[in-house]
Design a protein around this motif. Structure first.
Motif, PDB file in Angstrom:
ATOM      1  N   TRP A 143       0.828  -1.210   0.000  1.00 27.88           N
ATOM      2  CA  TRP A 143       0.000   0.000   0.000  1.00 27.88           C
ATOM      3  C   TRP A 143       0.864   1.263   0.000  1.00 27.88           C
ATOM      4  CZ3 TRP A 143      -0.988   4.404   2.802  1.00 27.88           C
ATOM      5  CH2 TRP A 143      -2.178   5.073   2.502  1.00 27.88           C
ATOM      6  N   TRP A 178      -5.562  -1.771  -4.485  1.00 32.24           N
ATOM      7  CA  TRP A 178      -5.497  -0.809  -3.391  1.00 32.24           C
ATOM      8  C   TRP A 178      -6.230   0.471  -3.765  1.00 32.24           C
ATOM      9  CZ3 TRP A 178      -4.407  -2.757   0.984  1.00 32.24           C
ATOM     10  CH2 TRP A 178      -3.338  -3.622   1.222  1.00 32.24           C
ATOM     11  N   ASN A 182      -7.113   4.420   4.592  1.00 26.57           N
ATOM     12  CA  ASN A 182      -6.328   3.753   5.636  1.00 26.57           C
ATOM     13  C   ASN A 182      -6.696   4.285   7.022  1.00 26.57           C
ATOM     14  OD1 ASN A 182      -3.978   5.728   6.764  1.00 26.57           O
ATOM     15  ND2 ASN A 182      -4.530   6.279   4.647  1.00 26.57           N
ATOM     16  N   TRP A 190     -10.875   5.839   9.736  1.00 26.16           N
ATOM     17  CA  TRP A 190     -10.462   5.663   8.347  1.00 26.16           C
ATOM     18  C   TRP A 190     -10.479   6.994   7.607  1.00 26.16           C
ATOM     19  CZ3 TRP A 190      -8.564   1.230   6.213  1.00 26.16           C
ATOM     20  CH2 TRP A 190      -8.643   0.085   7.019  1.00 26.16           C
ATOM     21  N   ASP A 227      -4.765  -2.251   8.226  1.00 20.92           N
ATOM     22  CA  ASP A 227      -4.877  -0.787   8.284  1.00 20.92           C
ATOM     23  C   ASP A 227      -5.016  -0.126   6.916  1.00 20.92           C
ATOM     24  OD1 ASP A 227      -4.603  -0.792  11.089  1.00 20.92           O
ATOM     25  OD2 ASP A 227      -2.415  -0.880  10.916  1.00 20.92           O
ATOM     26  N   CYS A 228      -5.106  -0.921   5.850  1.00 18.53           N
ATOM     27  CA  CYS A 228      -5.217  -0.335   4.508  1.00 18.53           C
ATOM     28  C   CYS A 228      -6.385  -0.987   3.769  1.00 18.53           C
ATOM     29  CB  CYS A 228      -3.927  -0.540   3.730  1.00 18.53           C
ATOM     30  SG  CYS A 228      -2.493   0.277   4.484  1.00 18.53           S
ATOM     31  N   ASP A 243     -10.650  -4.227   4.468  1.00 20.99           N
ATOM     32  CA  ASP A 243      -9.346  -3.857   5.012  1.00 20.99           C
ATOM     33  C   ASP A 243      -8.387  -5.032   4.863  1.00 20.99           C
ATOM     34  OD1 ASP A 243     -10.610  -5.445   6.864  1.00 20.99           O
ATOM     35  OD2 ASP A 243     -10.016  -4.276   8.610  1.00 20.99           O
ATOM     36  N   CYS A 246      -1.285  -3.910   5.206  1.00 16.89           N
ATOM     37  CA  CYS A 246      -0.674  -2.940   4.291  1.00 16.89           C
ATOM     38  C   CYS A 246       0.550  -3.502   3.576  1.00 16.89           C
ATOM     39  CB  CYS A 246      -0.271  -1.677   5.050  1.00 16.89           C
ATOM     40  SG  CYS A 246      -1.663  -0.827   5.833  1.00 16.89           S
TER      41      CYS A 246
END
Length: 260
Positions: A143, A178, A182, A190, A227-228, A243, A246
């Motif tokens: 990411w 992607w 995030n 987010w 987290d991404c 999600d 990352c």
């Protein structure tokens, strides 16, 4: 006659002695000269060897200094290198800001130009839609790398602000990609790459039949969690968000303003 002969022998003997002495003195002088030249030669060789070792020592010191860690500089009294690094960082930031402003100004000029002609301009390999240009990568990155690569291309990871934009992006992908969403800074909060939070009325997180929905911040094998955000997941559809870790490598979608 005898006297004359005796005198002649004496003279010859005397001359022979002189010649012998002359030869002896000449040999002695030559020997001294050879000895002096020999010592000069030896001295020059010794001096050359000393110079070679001295040069080698200087080179070794230079190599050690060039490989010294920043900590060594911090622990010493040298303040100039640190100051130079700070100055370089400031210069690079100023250059980056100048390029960014130049890029934005160029886009504004293109907008004015194409407003009068009715044409929409996007870079090669970018697709125009709704006043924006979109780039769909053919290769994978994590990411963070994807975010930075979009910036290098003159845009940013896609920010989805409407159902129409979600449908357009989804229609151009067949595998997970992607997007620019995030919660790296604050878990559960987010935000898009422009620091704007997700609009609750425009979000497309997957909702499962068992009631569990994304984002679920799964932490199995990854203590930091997910987290991404990306479109879909590796084994599913792409018309929703989920999600993910990352560090995973996915294709990605960039966007930039279109010159319209």
């Amino acid at each position: 006659m005898d006297v004359i002969y005796a005198n002649s022998e004496l003279i010859c003997s005397t001359n022979a002695s002189i010649n012998k002495c002359s030869r002896y003195k000449g040999q002695k002088t030559l020997k001294k000269e050879v000895t002096v030249h020999k010592w000069i030669k030896v001295s020059l060789i010794v001096l050359s060897v000393c110079l070679v070792f001295a040069f080698g020592g200087v080179c070794t010191l230079a190599i050690l200094l060039s490989h010294a860690t920043p900590l060594a500089f911090f622990n010493s009294d040298f303040s100039v290198p640190v100051s130079d690094q700070d100055q370089n960082a400031t210069d690079y930031k100023a250059q980056f800001d100048a390029l960014r402003h130049q890029h934005e100004e160029t886009l504004r000029k293109l907008n004015r130009l194409n407003y009068s002609t009715g044409c929409a301009l996007c870079a090669v390999h970018w697709i125009h839609s709704g006043g924006k240009c979109y780039y769909f990568s053919k290769f994978k990155m994590n990411w963070t790398q994807s975010r930075d690569h979009c910036v290098c291309l003159g845009g940013h990871l896609v920010i989805i602000n409407s159902k129409a934009e979600q449908d357009f992006v989804n229609s151009n992908v067949k595998v997970t990609h992607w997007i620019g969403l995030n919660d790296l800074e604050t878990e559960g909060h987010w935000v898009w790459v422009n620091k704007q939070p997700v609009n609750d009325s425009v979000e497309f997180w997957i909702k499962r039949e068992n009631g569990i929905r994304e984002p679920d911040n799964w932490t199995k094998g990854h203590p930091d969690g997910e987290d991404c955000a990306g479109l879909g997941h590796p084994g599913g559809e792409t018309d929703f968000w989920s999600d993910a870790f990352c560090s995973l490598e996915k294709r990605f979608v960039c966007e930039a303003p279109a010159a319209v």
